[in-house]
Scaffold this active site. Structure first.
Site, PDB file in Angstrom:
ATOM      1  N   ARG A  61       0.844  -1.266   0.198  1.00 56.93           N
ATOM      2  CA  ARG A  61      -0.116  -0.004   0.013  1.00 56.93           C
ATOM      3  C   ARG A  61       0.946   1.223   0.063  1.00 56.93           C
ATOM      4  O   ARG A  61       0.219   2.357  -0.601  1.00 56.93           O
ATOM      5  CB  ARG A  61      -1.089   0.092   1.072  1.00 56.93           C
ATOM      6  CG  ARG A  61      -2.062  -0.807   0.876  1.00 56.93           C
ATOM      7  CD  ARG A  61      -3.164  -1.116   2.116  1.00 56.93           C
ATOM      8  NE  ARG A  61      -2.472  -2.326   2.921  1.00 56.93           N
ATOM      9  CZ  ARG A  61      -2.991  -2.720   3.857  1.00 56.93           C
ATOM     10  NH1 ARG A  61      -4.068  -2.335   4.730  1.00 56.93           N
ATOM     11  NH2 ARG A  61      -2.254  -3.700   4.548  1.00 56.93           N
ATOM     12  N   GLU A  90       3.893 -10.007  15.070  1.00 61.80           N
ATOM     13  CA  GLU A  90       2.962 -10.644  16.218  1.00 61.80           C
ATOM     14  C   GLU A  90       3.682 -12.234  16.384  1.00 61.80           C
ATOM     15  O   GLU A  90       3.886 -12.553  17.421  1.00 61.80           O
ATOM     16  CB  GLU A  90       1.688 -10.366  16.091  1.00 61.80           C
ATOM     17  CG  GLU A  90       0.881 -10.623  17.501  1.00 61.80           C
ATOM     18  CD  GLU A  90      -0.458 -10.518  17.348  1.00 61.80           C
ATOM     19  OE1 GLU A  90      -0.906  -9.995  16.333  1.00 61.80           O
ATOM     20  OE2 GLU A  90      -1.195 -10.675  18.347  1.00 61.80           O
TER      21      GLU A  90
HETATM   22  P1  AMP Z   1       3.520  -2.113  11.583  1.00 62.64           P
HETATM   23  O1  AMP Z   1       4.916  -2.771  11.273  1.00 62.64           O
HETATM   24  O2  AMP Z   1       3.011  -2.788  12.906  1.00 62.64           O
HETATM   25  O3  AMP Z   1       3.861  -0.634  11.995  1.00 62.64           O
HETATM   26  O4  AMP Z   1       2.500  -2.346  10.773  1.00 62.64           O
HETATM   27  C1  AMP Z   1       2.335  -1.547   9.559  1.00 62.64           C
HETATM   28  C2  AMP Z   1       1.748  -2.473   8.326  1.00 62.64           C
HETATM   29  O5  AMP Z   1       0.866  -3.388   8.559  1.00 62.64           O
HETATM   30  C3  AMP Z   1       1.201  -1.373   7.403  1.00 62.64           C
HETATM   31  O6  AMP Z   1       1.891  -1.610   6.251  1.00 62.64           O
HETATM   32  C4  AMP Z   1      -0.292  -1.808   7.186  1.00 62.64           C
HETATM   33  O7  AMP Z   1      -0.568  -1.825   5.932  1.00 62.64           O
HETATM   34  C5  AMP Z   1      -0.527  -2.791   8.190  1.00 62.64           C
HETATM   35  N1  AMP Z   1      -1.211  -2.775   9.359  1.00 62.64           N
HETATM   36  C6  AMP Z   1      -0.930  -2.903  10.481  1.00 62.64           C
HETATM   37  N2  AMP Z   1      -2.078  -2.619  11.317  1.00 62.64           N
HETATM   38  C7  AMP Z   1      -3.195  -2.225  10.622  1.00 62.64           C
HETATM   39  C8  AMP Z   1      -4.609  -1.969  10.797  1.00 62.64           C
HETATM   40  N3  AMP Z   1      -5.048  -1.710  12.029  1.00 62.64           N
HETATM   41  N4  AMP Z   1      -5.232  -1.558   9.656  1.00 62.64           N
HETATM   42  C9  AMP Z   1      -4.795  -1.787   8.411  1.00 62.64           C
HETATM   43  N5  AMP Z   1      -3.422  -2.050   8.122  1.00 62.64           N
HETATM   44  C10 AMP Z   1      -2.560  -2.309   9.093  1.00 62.64           C
END
Ligand code: AMP
Length: 175
Positions: A58, A95
């Site tokens: 995205r 996770e």
């Molecule tokens: P993080 O590495 O935990 O910051 O996760 C970021 C990635 O996970 C991004 O590229 C988002 O597209 C996806 N992501 C994580 N949580 C969500 C959420 N609640 N809604 C949509 N996309 C999410």
């Protein structure tokens, strides 16, 4: 709020307890897509940026049109095994388990100023891994930008602790 109001929340996707912030409703609306790209382009117009790096997938949707309107080059940061030439990669914690992202070693020249783009920051793990890759090949990160920040999860604080600037067009707090 032209951007936030167009983002759809899908509860319990992809699993129970996750509030999925769905940008497809923002993207399909011409005014929403335009506001997203234009707001970022206005913010970074005077910040001396050489390259815009987007994180699969995205981050590509926002990063590529942003690079186009700003007349900058676009660099894809991809999941493992997708880039054809010489790459470096970085593993990061999910996770459950780990994931790996990669960048072409010649994507950014040493000293180039890079804007990192993704749709959303949650834990910040993905963005932090992307910053590591960019810096390993000599790029200087100007800022990490997102459409959405989930401040309760702490990704912004995590990136800031590592000395990176963070900007998001909107936040979803408290749920
Ligand atoms: P993080 O590495 O935990 O910051 O996760 C970021 C990635 O996970 C991004 O590229 C988002 O597209 C996806 N992501 C994580 N949580 C969500 C959420 N609640 N809604 C949509 N996309 C999410």
């Amino acid at each position: 709020m032209p951007v936030k109001s167009r983002i759809r929340t899908v509860p319990h996707y992809p699993k129970q307890g996750i509030m999925f912030r769905d940008i497809t409703t923002l993207l399909k609306d011409p005014a929403g897509l335009r506001a997203t790209v234009d707001e970022l382009a206005a913010r970074y117009a005077d910040m001396k940026i050489d390259k815009i790096a987007g994180i699969e997938s995205r981050g590509f949707i926002v990063g590529a049109p942003l690079a186009y309107v700003m007349n900058k080059g676009f660099v894809p940061i991809r999941k493992k095994g997708k880039l054809p030439a010489a790459t470096i990669g970085h593993d990061y914690e999910l996770e459950y388990g780990t994931d790996r992202i990669e960048i072409h070693t010649d994507a950014i020249a040493p000293g180039e100023r890079v804007l990192l783009v993704d749709d959303l920051i949650a834990t910040g793990g993905t963005a932090e891994a992307a910053c590591t890759l960019i810096e390993k090949i000599g790029g200087e990160i100007v800022e990490c930008c997102f459409i959405i920040d989930l401040p309760d999860i702490g990704g912004r604080a995590r990136l800031e602790k590592h000395g990176h600037k963070v900007f998001a067009l909107c936040e979803f707090e408290g749920d």
